[in-house]
Design a protein around this motif. Sequence first.
Motif: not given
Length: 67
Positions: A13-17, A46-51, A19-33
């Motif tokens: 999870i931290e890797k995706y968090v 989702g609440t805890m990690y912002g993804l 990456l999202r910050k580095r790319l500056g993209i919205d949480r809705t654009q990073v999906i972990v299924c």
Amino acid sequence: MISLQTGEFRSEIEKYVQLRKRLGIDRTQVIVCNPDLTDEQATGLGTMYGLTFLNLRTLRVHLAAFT
């Protein structure tokens, strides 16, 4: 970005968090299924990690919103 995970995935999870910050993209654009997540677990993560965490049912709903 969509990541499909099975089994234990929390160590990733931290890797995706970061990456999202580095790319500056919205949480809705990073999906972990993960098909094993309940709706409540997905919401909590989702609440805890912002993804966006989804299971197979909610993935269909989420992606349908973009069509």
